[in-house]
Design a protein around this motif. Structure first.
Motif, PDB file in Angstrom:
ATOM      1  N   LYS A 191      14.901 -15.594 -23.595  1.00 15.12           N
ATOM      2  CA  LYS A 191      16.184 -14.890 -23.490  1.00 15.12           C
ATOM      3  C   LYS A 191      16.932 -15.239 -22.209  1.00 15.12           C
ATOM      4  O   LYS A 191      18.146 -15.079 -22.132  1.00 15.12           O
ATOM      5  CB  LYS A 191      15.957 -13.375 -23.564  1.00 15.12           C
ATOM      6  N   TYR A 192      16.204 -15.735 -21.215  1.00 15.32           N
ATOM      7  CA  TYR A 192      16.785 -15.960 -19.888  1.00 15.32           C
ATOM      8  C   TYR A 192      17.368 -17.364 -19.701  1.00 15.32           C
ATOM      9  O   TYR A 192      18.427 -17.529 -19.092  1.00 15.32           O
ATOM     10  CB  TYR A 192      15.717 -15.709 -18.825  1.00 15.32           C
ATOM     11  N   VAL A 193      16.678 -18.368 -20.209  1.00 14.02           N
ATOM     12  CA  VAL A 193      17.081 -19.761 -19.963  1.00 14.02           C
ATOM     13  C   VAL A 193      18.449 -20.043 -20.594  1.00 14.02           C
ATOM     14  O   VAL A 193      18.675 -19.696 -21.758  1.00 14.02           O
ATOM     15  CB  VAL A 193      16.032 -20.736 -20.543  1.00 14.02           C
ATOM     16  N   PRO A 194      19.353 -20.680 -19.857  1.00 18.58           N
ATOM     17  CA  PRO A 194      20.628 -21.080 -20.468  1.00 18.58           C
ATOM     18  C   PRO A 194      20.378 -21.928 -21.706  1.00 18.58           C
ATOM     19  O   PRO A 194      19.485 -22.784 -21.709  1.00 18.58           O
ATOM     20  CB  PRO A 194      21.312 -21.896 -19.363  1.00 18.58           C
ATOM     21  N   LEU A 195      21.141 -21.698 -22.735  1.00 17.31           N
ATOM     22  CA  LEU A 195      20.897 -22.377 -24.007  1.00 17.31           C
ATOM     23  C   LEU A 195      20.981 -23.896 -23.861  1.00 17.31           C
ATOM     24  O   LEU A 195      20.278 -24.628 -24.563  1.00 17.31           O
ATOM     25  CB  LEU A 195      21.896 -21.891 -25.074  1.00 17.31           C
ATOM     26  N   ASP A 196      21.792 -24.378 -22.940  1.00 20.61           N
ATOM     27  CA  ASP A 196      21.932 -25.828 -22.780  1.00 20.61           C
ATOM     28  C   ASP A 196      20.800 -26.460 -21.966  1.00 20.61           C
ATOM     29  O   ASP A 196      20.808 -27.662 -21.719  1.00 20.61           O
ATOM     30  CB  ASP A 196      23.290 -26.190 -22.168  1.00 20.61           C
ATOM     31  N   ARG A 197      19.812 -25.644 -21.580  1.00 23.97           N
ATOM     32  CA  ARG A 197      18.646 -26.186 -20.857  1.00 23.97           C
ATOM     33  C   ARG A 197      17.338 -25.826 -21.559  1.00 23.97           C
ATOM     34  O   ARG A 197      16.269 -25.899 -20.986  1.00 23.97           O
ATOM     35  CB  ARG A 197      18.618 -25.647 -19.422  1.00 23.97           C
ATOM     36  N   LEU A 198      17.447 -25.454 -22.815  1.00 22.58           N
ATOM     37  CA  LEU A 198      16.287 -25.004 -23.584  1.00 22.58           C
ATOM     38  C   LEU A 198      15.857 -26.065 -24.591  1.00 22.58           C
ATOM     39  O   LEU A 198      16.701 -26.661 -25.275  1.00 22.58           O
ATOM     40  CB  LEU A 198      16.636 -23.702 -24.307  1.00 22.58           C
ATOM     41  N   LEU A 199      14.550 -26.282 -24.685  1.00 20.07           N
ATOM     42  CA  LEU A 199      13.973 -27.197 -25.666  1.00 20.07           C
ATOM     43  C   LEU A 199      12.871 -26.479 -26.428  1.00 20.07           C
ATOM     44  O   LEU A 199      12.357 -25.443 -25.984  1.00 20.07           O
ATOM     45  CB  LEU A 199      13.378 -28.435 -24.972  1.00 20.07           C
ATOM     46  N   ILE A 200      12.500 -27.027 -27.582  1.00 17.35           N
ATOM     47  CA  ILE A 200      11.408 -26.465 -28.370  1.00 17.35           C
ATOM     48  C   ILE A 200      10.378 -27.552 -28.678  1.00 17.35           C
ATOM     49  O   ILE A 200      10.696 -28.744 -28.695  1.00 17.35           O
ATOM     50  CB  ILE A 200      11.906 -25.795 -29.665  1.00 17.35           C
ATOM     51  N   GLU A 201       9.156 -27.098 -28.927  1.00 18.57           N
ATOM     52  CA  GLU A 201       8.053 -28.030 -29.168  1.00 18.57           C
ATOM     53  C   GLU A 201       6.933 -27.324 -29.915  1.00 18.57           C
ATOM     54  O   GLU A 201       6.936 -26.090 -30.037  1.00 18.57           O
ATOM     55  CB  GLU A 201       7.520 -28.557 -27.837  1.00 18.57           C
ATOM     56  N   THR A 202       5.971 -28.117 -30.371  1.00 15.20           N
ATOM     57  CA  THR A 202       4.753 -27.521 -30.935  1.00 15.20           C
ATOM     58  C   THR A 202       3.540 -27.727 -30.045  1.00 15.20           C
ATOM     59  O   THR A 202       2.640 -26.892 -30.026  1.00 15.20           O
ATOM     60  CB  THR A 202       4.427 -28.099 -32.327  1.00 15.20           C
ATOM     61  N   ASP A 203       3.481 -28.864 -29.322  1.00 12.18           N
ATOM     62  CA  ASP A 203       2.260 -29.266 -28.616  1.00 12.18           C
ATOM     63  C   ASP A 203       1.115 -29.418 -29.612  1.00 12.18           C
ATOM     64  O   ASP A 203      -0.048 -29.213 -29.275  1.00 12.18           O
ATOM     65  CB  ASP A 203       1.884 -28.264 -27.517  1.00 12.18           C
ATOM     66  N   CYS A 204       1.457 -29.737 -30.859  1.00 10.67           N
ATOM     67  CA  CYS A 204       0.425 -29.866 -31.887  1.00 10.67           C
ATOM     68  C   CYS A 204      -0.579 -30.947 -31.499  1.00 10.67           C
ATOM     69  O   CYS A 204      -0.215 -31.925 -30.846  1.00 10.67           O
ATOM     70  CB  CYS A 204       1.067 -30.203 -33.240  1.00 10.67           C
ATOM     71  N   PRO A 205      -1.849 -30.714 -31.822  1.00 11.52           N
ATOM     72  CA  PRO A 205      -2.423 -29.731 -32.742  1.00 11.52           C
ATOM     73  C   PRO A 205      -2.755 -28.381 -32.105  1.00 11.52           C
ATOM     74  O   PRO A 205      -3.435 -27.562 -32.720  1.00 11.52           O
ATOM     75  CB  PRO A 205      -3.708 -30.427 -33.189  1.00 11.52           C
ATOM     76  N   PHE A 206      -2.280 -28.171 -30.880  1.00 10.56           N
ATOM     77  CA  PHE A 206      -2.640 -26.960 -30.147  1.00 10.56           C
ATOM     78  C   PHE A 206      -1.565 -25.879 -30.295  1.00 10.56           C
ATOM     79  O   PHE A 206      -0.433 -26.149 -30.687  1.00 10.56           O
ATOM     80  CB  PHE A 206      -2.837 -27.297 -28.662  1.00 10.56           C
ATOM     81  N   LEU A 207      -1.927 -24.637 -29.965  1.00  9.85           N
ATOM     82  CA  LEU A 207      -0.987 -23.524 -29.824  1.00  9.85           C
ATOM     83  C   LEU A 207      -0.115 -23.284 -31.054  1.00  9.85           C
ATOM     84  O   LEU A 207       1.112 -23.125 -30.946  1.00  9.85           O
ATOM     85  CB  LEU A 207      -0.100 -23.743 -28.591  1.00  9.85           C
ATOM     86  N   ALA A 208      -0.713 -23.251 -32.213  1.00  5.74           N
ATOM     87  CA  ALA A 208       0.051 -23.006 -33.439  1.00  5.74           C
ATOM     88  C   ALA A 208       0.739 -21.640 -33.380  1.00  5.74           C
ATOM     89  O   ALA A 208       0.158 -20.655 -32.934  1.00  5.74           O
ATOM     90  CB  ALA A 208      -0.865 -23.059 -34.654  1.00  5.74           C
TER      91      ALA A 208
END
Length: 256
Positions: A191-208
């Motif tokens: 909720k805090y990070v500015p939207l233009d500095r936010l990324l998403i990931e899975t780090d798969c196969p870990f942390l499902a």
């Protein structure tokens, strides 16, 4: 359209169904992925996946747990690989104080060497952090990592450190833990990070992510991370998908 900025399709967990996993990712709307290599075995596999697939890219670096195995020949190898057209970042690199294979001073030295290399080859960096946030920020500041910028991979610390990362030209990447019921820190960060500095990931196969927690993670599940962030920020999920994909393409220098 989704961009999974940190995957490990190059590990043994996917040896029997790698192609099926990639197909499921495509069906889930994942257009781009960065496969991260972190040692002698996984780095060549990351490069091969990037070479064989148009929308897959590679990052190459040396994991802090194995810092004791890092010699000058590994540094030279990374420098050579940095010239590959599908290599878009160096990493993952950083500090890991959870495991005790590599002493802290050696981890810091290897971390600094890789930051210096990144500045030399003009590539951004991907940071692995486990129980070492303050030391990581100190090293990044000492080495002027802001010159190349980077990603705080799978950020799982408090909001209080976010501004220091943003000030050094870093993006904050969130993964499966943001969906965990009792994980308050990543939710606050989402909720805090500015939207233009936010990324998403899975780090798969870990942390499902939930509801697959404890099972093998895969790139298709990055959609669940986007959905949770959209819920937390009270945004349409398509907006989160679009903005995080734009951010990743901008960061890695990929045409959106």
């Amino acid at each position: 359209m989704l961009f999974d900025t940190h995957v490990h399709l190059n590990v043994s967990h996917f040896k029997d169904d790698q192609q099926e996993v990639m197909k499921r990712a495509e069906e889930a709307g994942v257009k781009y992925m960065v496969v991260v290599g972190f040692d002698h075995e996984t780095i060549p596999k990351a490069i091969k996946l990037a070479e064989d697939n148009e929308n897959i890219y590679a990052a190459v670096g040396w994991h802090p747990v194995d810092a004791v195995d890092f010699m000058n020949k590994e540094l030279q190898w990374l420098e050579e690989l940095a010239e590959h057209p599908k290599v878009v970042a160096l990493g993952e690199m950083g500090l890991d104080y959870h495991w005790d294979k590599s002493p802290k001073d050696i981890q810091k030295d290897v971390f600094k060497q890789q930051i210096q290399l990144a500045k030399k080859v003009k590539l951004p960096i991907i940071i692995h952090n486990r129980e070492a946030t303050e030391d990581i920020i100190e090293v990044l500041e000492q080495e002027n990592a802001a010159e190349v910028g980077g990603i705080m991979h799978c950020y799982n610390d408090s909001v209080e450190y976010v501004d220091a990362c943003l000030a050094m030209n870093f993006y904050i990447s969130l993964g499966g833990p943001v969906t965990f019921k009792n994980a308050t820190l990543p939710k606050e960060v989402a909720k805090y990070v500015p939207l233009d500095r936010l990324l998403i990931e899975t780090d798969c196969p870990f942390l499902a992510p939930h509801p697959y927690r404890g099972k093998r993670n895969e790139p298709a599940y990055v959609s669940l991370v986007a959905e949770k962030i959209a819920e937390l920020r009270e945004l349409d999920v398509k907006k989160v998908e679009e903005e995080t994909t734009k951010n990743a393409c901008r960061f890695f220098g990929i045409n959106y």
